[in-house]
Enzyme design. Structure first.
Site, PDB file in Angstrom:
ATOM      1  N   ASN A 164      24.049 -22.041  31.948  1.00  0.00           N
ATOM      2  CA  ASN A 164      24.265 -22.210  30.511  1.00  0.00           C
ATOM      3  C   ASN A 164      24.561 -20.837  29.922  1.00  0.00           C
ATOM      4  O   ASN A 164      23.657 -20.029  29.746  1.00  0.00           O
ATOM      5  CB  ASN A 164      23.004 -22.824  29.883  1.00  0.00           C
ATOM      6  CG  ASN A 164      23.096 -22.887  28.369  1.00  0.00           C
ATOM      7  OD1 ASN A 164      24.158 -22.672  27.785  1.00  0.00           O
ATOM      8  ND2 ASN A 164      21.974 -23.174  27.720  1.00  0.00           N
ATOM      9  N   LYS A 177      25.351 -20.103  27.022  1.00  0.00           N
ATOM     10  CA  LYS A 177      25.034 -20.006  25.587  1.00  0.00           C
ATOM     11  C   LYS A 177      26.245 -19.384  24.880  1.00  0.00           C
ATOM     12  O   LYS A 177      27.375 -19.618  25.286  1.00  0.00           O
ATOM     13  CB  LYS A 177      23.728 -19.238  25.375  1.00  0.00           C
ATOM     14  CG  LYS A 177      22.603 -19.815  26.250  1.00  0.00           C
ATOM     15  CD  LYS A 177      21.240 -19.306  25.939  1.00  0.00           C
ATOM     16  CE  LYS A 177      20.217 -19.976  26.870  1.00  0.00           C
ATOM     17  NZ  LYS A 177      18.847 -19.596  26.586  1.00  0.00           N
ATOM     18  N   HIS A 184      19.009 -28.898  23.856  1.00  0.00           N
ATOM     19  CA  HIS A 184      18.443 -27.595  24.211  1.00  0.00           C
ATOM     20  C   HIS A 184      17.488 -27.139  23.107  1.00  0.00           C
ATOM     21  O   HIS A 184      17.734 -27.397  21.924  1.00  0.00           O
ATOM     22  CB  HIS A 184      19.581 -26.576  24.402  1.00  0.00           C
ATOM     23  CG  HIS A 184      19.104 -25.312  25.041  1.00  0.00           C
ATOM     24  ND1 HIS A 184      18.473 -24.328  24.327  1.00  0.00           N
ATOM     25  CD2 HIS A 184      19.140 -24.882  26.333  1.00  0.00           C
ATOM     26  CE1 HIS A 184      18.147 -23.339  25.148  1.00  0.00           C
ATOM     27  NE2 HIS A 184      18.543 -23.652  26.375  1.00  0.00           N
ATOM     28  N   GLU A 206      17.072 -24.391  21.729  1.00  0.00           N
ATOM     29  CA  GLU A 206      17.705 -23.584  20.674  1.00  0.00           C
ATOM     30  C   GLU A 206      18.348 -24.489  19.629  1.00  0.00           C
ATOM     31  O   GLU A 206      18.346 -24.175  18.433  1.00  0.00           O
ATOM     32  CB  GLU A 206      18.728 -22.626  21.305  1.00  0.00           C
ATOM     33  CG  GLU A 206      18.025 -21.472  22.022  1.00  0.00           C
ATOM     34  CD  GLU A 206      18.779 -20.885  23.195  1.00  0.00           C
ATOM     35  OE1 GLU A 206      19.994 -21.110  23.314  1.00  0.00           O
ATOM     36  OE2 GLU A 206      18.118 -20.200  24.009  1.00  0.00           O
ATOM     37  N   GLU A 228      12.475 -27.042  30.171  1.00  0.00           N
ATOM     38  CA  GLU A 228      12.601 -25.636  29.789  1.00  0.00           C
ATOM     39  C   GLU A 228      11.499 -25.275  28.807  1.00  0.00           C
ATOM     40  O   GLU A 228      11.635 -25.524  27.601  1.00  0.00           O
ATOM     41  CB  GLU A 228      13.958 -25.386  29.121  1.00  0.00           C
ATOM     42  CG  GLU A 228      15.142 -25.648  30.024  1.00  0.00           C
ATOM     43  CD  GLU A 228      16.360 -24.839  29.602  1.00  0.00           C
ATOM     44  OE1 GLU A 228      16.991 -24.272  30.490  1.00  0.00           O
ATOM     45  OE2 GLU A 228      16.651 -24.745  28.394  1.00  0.00           O
ATOM     46  N   GLY A 243      14.538 -16.756  28.016  1.00  0.00           N
ATOM     47  CA  GLY A 243      15.018 -15.448  27.591  1.00  0.00           C
ATOM     48  C   GLY A 243      13.919 -14.411  27.423  1.00  0.00           C
ATOM     49  O   GLY A 243      14.146 -13.341  26.868  1.00  0.00           O
ATOM     50  N   SER A 299      13.989 -18.183  32.354  1.00  0.00           N
ATOM     51  CA  SER A 299      13.866 -16.929  33.091  1.00  0.00           C
ATOM     52  C   SER A 299      13.934 -17.112  34.606  1.00  0.00           C
ATOM     53  O   SER A 299      13.245 -16.416  35.349  1.00  0.00           O
ATOM     54  CB  SER A 299      12.588 -16.184  32.686  1.00  0.00           C
ATOM     55  OG  SER A 299      12.643 -15.820  31.311  1.00  0.00           O
TER      56      SER A 299
HETATM   57  P1  13P Z   1      17.144 -17.882  30.450  1.00  0.00           P
HETATM   58  O1  13P Z   1      17.439 -18.167  31.892  1.00  0.00           O
HETATM   59  O2  13P Z   1      17.954 -16.772  29.874  1.00  0.00           O
HETATM   60  O3  13P Z   1      15.659 -17.741  30.213  1.00  0.00           O
HETATM   61  O4  13P Z   1      17.601 -19.195  29.619  1.00  0.00           O
HETATM   62  C1  13P Z   1      17.187 -20.440  30.034  1.00  0.00           C
HETATM   63  C2  13P Z   1      17.921 -21.472  29.252  1.00  0.00           C
HETATM   64  O5  13P Z   1      17.671 -21.656  28.074  1.00  0.00           O
HETATM   65  C3  13P Z   1      18.973 -22.239  29.943  1.00  0.00           C
HETATM   66  O6  13P Z   1      19.379 -23.313  29.177  1.00  0.00           O
END
Ligand code: 13P
Length: 247
Positions: free
Chosen positions: A10, A12, A92, A94, A164, A170, A209
Site C-alpha cells: 500500500n 498510500k 483502511h 487512515e 492492522e 507507520g 510496520s
Molecule cells: P506501515 O507498514 O508503514 O506501518 O503501514 C502499514 C499500513 O497501513 C498498510 O496499509
C-alpha cells in the site's frame, strides 16, 4: 487447509512514475510462492498495469460507495476494473480516522468492489487506547461483523481481510507475532461462527510496520496469511524481501 500467502504493498499517497518503473523491473524477477499485489495511487494504476508482470496483481487504495453518477472527485469500482485492478483496499484506518468512513459506508464500498468483479481487502484494527482498555477483540470483530451483516458471509469467499493495529502503522512498533496471531485467530473464529468453510479459506493479512527483518516470523503464524505493507513497500528491494518471507 493451505492458503496461498498474499503480500500487498500500500503506497498510500507516495511514489510516482519512477517507482512504478523500478517496481515493475524488480518484480519481473520475482518467483516466490506468495501472490503479490501493488497498490499505487489512482493516477498510476493504468501505467502500473501496463508495466507490471501479468502475475503481479494491481490494487486501488479506495473506491466510491456509489456505482456511477454525479459524485465529483469519486472513482467507481467499474473504473478500477477497467484500469486493470484486481483488488481494492477498503476501510483502511487512515480513511476511517481522517475521512470519517463508517462501517456502513465501508460495507457499501465492499459491495461495489465485488459487484465490479474485484476483490476487497477489508482493513480492521484497534487504536492503542482501545487495546489498553482491553477492547481489541470487540473492536476488530465488530468492524468485521458490520460488513458480514451488510453483505452476507458468502461474500467473504471472494475477499481478503487485513488486521492492522492502528498503533503499529507507520510507528516502527510492530505487533509481536504472538499478539498478531491471537487477533487473527479471533477474527477467523468470529467468521467461523458465520461460516466455518469460508473462515478456513479466508486470507488474513497482517499490517503495521512489517519490514524485511520481521516479516518471516509474522508470516509463520498459523493464521497469518501474508501482509499489507506500507513504508517498506516503497522500495523494490525491501518489498520483494518481504514477499519472499511469505514462503
Ligand atoms: P506501515 O507498514 O508503514 O506501518 O503501514 C502499514 C499500513 O497501513 C498498510 O496499509
Amino acid at each position: 487447509m493451505k492458503r496461498t500467502p498474499l503480500v500487498a504493498g500500500n503506497w498510500k499517497m507516495n511514489g510516482g512514475q519512477s517507482l512504478v518503473a523500478s517496481m515493475a523491473t524488480a518484480l519481473a524477477e520475482y518467483q516466490g510462492v506468495a501472490d503479490v499485489v501493488v497498490c499505487p495511487p489512482f493516477p498510476y494504476l493504468a501505467s502500473a498495469r501496463e508495466q507490471l508482470p501479468a502475475a503481479i496483481g494491481l490494487g486501488a487504495q479506495n473506491v466510491s460507495d456509489q456505482a456511477e453518477g454525479a459524485f465529483t472527485g469519486e472513482v467507481a469500482a467499474s473504473m478500477l476494473a477497467e484500469a486493470g485492478c484486481g483488488y481494492v483496499i477498503i476501510g483502511h484506518s487512515e480513511r476511517r480516522a481522517l475521512y470519517a468512513e463508517s462501517d456502513a459506508q465501508i460495507a457499501d464500498k465492499f459491495a461495489q468492489v465485488q459487484a465490479a468483479g474485484l476483490i476487497p481487502v477489508l482493513c480492521v484494527g484497534e487504536t492503542l487506547a482501545e487495546r489498553e482498555a482491553g477492547n481489541t477483540d470487540a473492536v476488530v470483530c465488530g468492524q468485521l461483523q458490520a460488513v458480514v451483516d451488510a453483505v452476507g458471509v458468502a461474500a467473504f469467499a471472494r475477499a481478503v481481510v487485513a488486521y492492522e493495529p492502528v498503533w503499529a502503522i507507520g510507528t516502527g512498533k510492530t505487533a509481536s507475532p504472538e499478539q498478531a496471531q491471537a487477533v487473527h485467530a479471533r477474527l477467523r473464529q468470529s467468521l467461523a461462527e458465520n461460516d466455518p468453510d469460508i473462515a478456513q479459506s479466508l486470507r488474513l493479512l497482517y499490517g503495521g510496520s512489517v519490514k524485511a527483518d520481521n516479516a518471516a516470523l509474522l508470516f509463520a503464524q498459523s493464521d497469518i496469511d501474508g501482509g499489507l505493507i506500507g513504508g517498506a513497500s516503497l522500495t523494490a528491494d525491501s518489498f520483494i524481501a518481504i514477499c519472499q518471507a511469505a514462503e
